[in-house]
Design an enzyme around this catalytic site. Structure first.
Site, PDB file in Angstrom:
ATOM      1  N   ASP A 128       6.262 -31.216   5.416  1.00  0.00           N
ATOM      2  CA  ASP A 128       6.652 -31.704   6.815  1.00  0.00           C
ATOM      3  C   ASP A 128       7.524 -30.374   7.458  1.00  0.00           C
ATOM      4  OD1 ASP A 128       7.653 -33.209   8.861  1.00  0.00           O
ATOM      5  OD2 ASP A 128       8.665 -34.795   7.632  1.00  0.00           O
TER       6      ASP A 128
HETATM    7  C1  NOJ Z   1       8.952 -34.175  11.445  1.00  0.00           C
HETATM    8  C2  NOJ Z   1       8.634 -35.650  10.832  1.00  0.00           C
HETATM    9  O1  NOJ Z   1       9.404 -35.830   9.844  1.00  0.00           O
HETATM   10  C3  NOJ Z   1       7.231 -35.753  10.686  1.00  0.00           C
HETATM   11  O2  NOJ Z   1       7.005 -37.144  10.642  1.00  0.00           O
HETATM   12  C4  NOJ Z   1       6.328 -35.313  11.900  1.00  0.00           C
HETATM   13  O3  NOJ Z   1       5.079 -35.572  11.679  1.00  0.00           O
HETATM   14  C5  NOJ Z   1       6.635 -33.944  12.141  1.00  0.00           C
HETATM   15  N1  NOJ Z   1       8.051 -33.597  12.028  1.00  0.00           N
HETATM   16  C6  NOJ Z   1       5.851 -33.301  12.989  1.00  0.00           C
HETATM   17  O4  NOJ Z   1       6.393 -33.576  14.291  1.00  0.00           O
END
Ligand code: NOJ
Length: 714
Positions: A278
């Site tokens: 993430d």
């Molecule tokens: C953080 C989030 O937890 C995740 O779900 C998302 O895909 C990413 N940011 C990218 O934006």
């Protein structure tokens, strides 16, 4: 250069390309960058020198509620051209974006789509999102999110499929098929689809206190039987990527856990795609204090099984030196890089790296996609109360449509919307006017409490639209109090006191506590954040053009203090489920939802009452529409493994079917219960079927009462 030959299978092209790459080029395939005005020139130089794995098209790490329109097509093509024409090997860049519940056409939030209990609708929604996104230059979406959520305080409950592992698994696989389609025997996916990403692996929804990013403690037993099944199903469905989560689980960082990412995901489930972290979650290992510095974080995460790092820089700063020091092997690097390259070949990026212009989807929402979104929104709406007021007659003369969400556009869309347009989204007032042009629709400005009450007093029927804003759920938006936001409970009571027939329509991304409000109104329709055509869908349901058939994918508590409350709790020794001051049961249970017609479910039959482990039993019931209108019923099949080595849930969903029946029509609905449904992860994490007695219940919510039983022999 056989990697350029599109007639060869993906695996051969990957093998050839790897032999041509330097260590630096391989490492840069494992990096996803975020281009800003400040770093743009530097990134371009870097791409020329080493190529680049991926680019995230987002406004910030909290992309959901930021409403960043798609990166300009010229910009996408310009950066891509540098990779394709100016880097040594011409490897295209993978464009990733959060396409969570629709792209240009916004579908209802995933929790609402789960309420359809209709995997075909889910697949269609994700297919449409994929086609729109691909046409706009997106190759990869960070969805579906399949985190089981038992805590509505957690704002990201909106993004998943609710509390149940079986429903979650069926919806997860449908979403994966919708995004990716099926690949052919050479490993190529259809060119109008995108790569899916199963996230957030794993247990992220169990954040303590419902506070996003927080620690989670989940026993191995619960992890395997409750939290992992949707991921297992997504892997079986061929998901091409998995995202490792932000949080720490059972004392390890989820993005640094070899047990989760390699032993279970690859070893047990056989996942062969790539894992992306993430946003900054590799770097977070330092904040979790399991890594001393960036080098340490890179070593732990990479060795655990994170192939690509999203945005933080640990890999590009330190992988080369870790390889040189022998702490990471060349083979590990090739494996990770090969997995990323395979996705690029499978998607056809080497043949079609650019976005075509002009892009029709960016100009207008295709009418048939909007229709599909409207249909899905209506299918997911859940009728929680109705004393006979609904459906409304189109003869009604004066209808008040009031409340904070009567005239709202943005909140219709939900919290993970990057490319839907607010000003193209109808309000409930507009939709009610369109649905019933002959009626007088009385409205009142949101802030003017007295005027809202006056509109209600002057109407024959009141539609009171309440709920929560899209900005109150989604990432990093947890709440401690689950009532309607400030002032709305009072408004509902005040309108109720006027005594006009009143329908409460709730737009929300999470279950809220309605316990003290339902007595004030005649009907409650749970409309979620229903998407681009959601207001029209609500009007379709209110007037009975569509008979509601959605069911709750998550229990609705009576009070915040009941959390966690879910239907599939384990059996306890001494009862004890009630509180001194409240019943233990939720206000509305999992699987619950009403209709404008009635259904009789009767005559449970089993194909056999004793059979050998490994065989399958068919269990069926007769379902009859005993009312006056056509409607949908969702027949649900629950089991209980009566005695097992480890404690098991009182009941577990193992099948569901949504059927449409005309008045008086009757149909037999059958479920097959075989090894997949009857096994569980038992002692030492072993997947096993323990012979013995099983109970089975069929009905239309998780309290289903029609019971049978059968015995599985060794
Ligand atoms: C953080 C989030 O937890 C995740 O779900 C998302 O895909 C990413 N940011 C990218 O934006």
């Amino acid at each position: 250069m056989s990697y350029r030959n599109a007639a060869l299978p993906v695996a051969e092209r990957v093998a050839d390309l790897l032999t041509r790459m330097t260590i630096d080029e391989k490492i840069f395939q494992l990096f996803q960058t975020f281009i800003t005005d400040e770093n743009r020139e530097e990134v371009k130089q870097q791409i020329r020198a080493t190529g680049l794995g991926s680019r995230i098209l987002a406004a910030s790490n909290l992309a959901g509620n930021m409403m960043l329109r798609m990166a300009e097509l010229d910009d996408l093509n310009e950066i891509q051209r540098i990779a394709v024409e100016e880097s040594r090997l011409g490897i295209p860049i993978l464009h990733g974006r959060d396409v969570i519940h629709g792209h240009r056409t916004v579908f209802p939030i995933p929790l609402a789509m789960a309420a359809t209990f209709d995997p075909a609708a889910m697949e269609e929604a994700f297919r449409i999102a994929a086609q729109e996104a691909r046409a706009a230059g997106v190759h990869w979406s960070f969805a579906p999110m399949m985190d089981i959520a038992r805590d509505p305080r957690w704002g990201r409950i909106i993004e998943g499929f609710g509390e149940d592992p079986y429903l979650g698994a069926r919806m997860a696989e449908a979403a994966v098929y919708g995004f990716q389609g099926d690949h052919n025997e050479d490993g190529y996916w259809p060119s109008d689809r995108i790569l899916a990403c199963a996230k957030h692996y794993v247990g992220y929804g169990a954040a303590e206190g419902g506070r996003d990013y927080n620690t989670a403690e989940i026993s191995d037993h619960t992890l395997r039987n409750i939290y992992l099944p949707p991921f297992k199903a997504a892997v079986r469905a061929g998901v091409g990527s998995v995202m490792s989560a932000f949080h720490d689980l059972n004392g390890e960082s989820a993005s640094g856990s070899r047990y989760l990412l390699t032993d279970i995901l690859r070893g047990e489930f056989g996942f062969d795609g790539f894992v992306v972290s993430d946003w900054g979650s590799v770097d977070d290992l330092i904040h979790h204090r399991v890594a001393a510095d960036e080098r340490d974080a890179a070593r732990i995460a990479f060795d655990a099984g994170v192939d690509m790092e999203m945005v933080s820089l640990c890999y590009i700063h330190h992988l080369a030196e870790l390889i040189q020091a022998g702490e990471i092997s060349h083979q590990q690097l090739d494996d990770a890089c090969g997995r990323v390259l395979a996705a690029k070949f499978s998607l056809g990026l080497f043949e079609n790296p650019y976005v075509e212009r002009p892009n029709p989807v960016n100009l207008q929402m295709p009418a048939e996609n909007l229709q599909a979104s409207r249909r899905t929104a209506a299918r997911g709406m859940v009728l929680l109360e109705n004393n006979g007021l609904l459906p409304l007659s189109k003869e009604t003369r004066r209808i008040a449509v009031i409340g904070p969400y009567a005239d709202q556009r943005r909140a219709m869309l939900g919290s993970w919307v990057n490319d839907g347009l607010t000003d193209e989204t109808a309000t409930l007032v507009e939709a009610m006017c369109a649905a019933c042009p002959q009626a007088e629709i009385l409205t009142a400005p949101i802030g003017l409490y007295d005027e809202m009450l006056m509109a209600a007093a002057g109407a024959d029927v009141v539609i009171l639209a309440v709920g929560e804003s899209n900005a109150r759920n989604g990432e990093n938006n947890h709440v401690a109090v689950l009532h309607l936001p400030a002032g709305q409970d009072e408004l509902v009571r005040a309108v109720g006191k006027i005594g006009k027939p009143t329908v409460l329509v709730v737009f929300s991304g999470r279950p809220l506590v309605l316990t003290d409000l339902v007595g004030s109104v005649d009907a409650v329709l749970w409309a979620w954040h229903p998407g681009s055509a959601g207001a029209y869908a609500a009007a379709d349901v209110l007037f009975g053009d569509i008979n509601p058939g959605g069911k709750l994918p998550v229990s609705f508590p009576r009070a915040g203090g009941q959390i966690p409350v879910h239907y599939n709790a384990n059996s306890t020794g001494k009862g004890g489920s009630d509180y001194l001051d409240l019943p233990g049961k939720p206000l509305y249970p999992f699987g619950f939802g009403l209709s404008y017609t009635t259904f009789e479910i009767s005559d449970l039959r089993l194909s056999q009452d004793q059979f050998k482990a490994g065989e399958t039993v068919n269990v069926s019931v007769q379902v009859q529409n005993s009312g006056q209108r056509a409607g949908d019923e969702i027949v649900q099949c629950y089991i209980q493994d009566c005695v097992s080595h480890l404690t098991r849930p009182v009941r577990e969903l193992k099948g569901f079917r949504r059927v449409t029946l005309q008045p008086g029509e009757s149909r037999r609905v059958e479920f097959a219960l075989g090894p997949d449904e009857l096994s569980y992860y038992g002692p030492s994490g072993k997947w096993l079927l323990e012979p013995g007695v099983f109970k089975v219940w069929l009905g239309n919510d998780s309290r289903a009462a029609l019971e049978g039983s059968f015995t599985v022999t060794p």
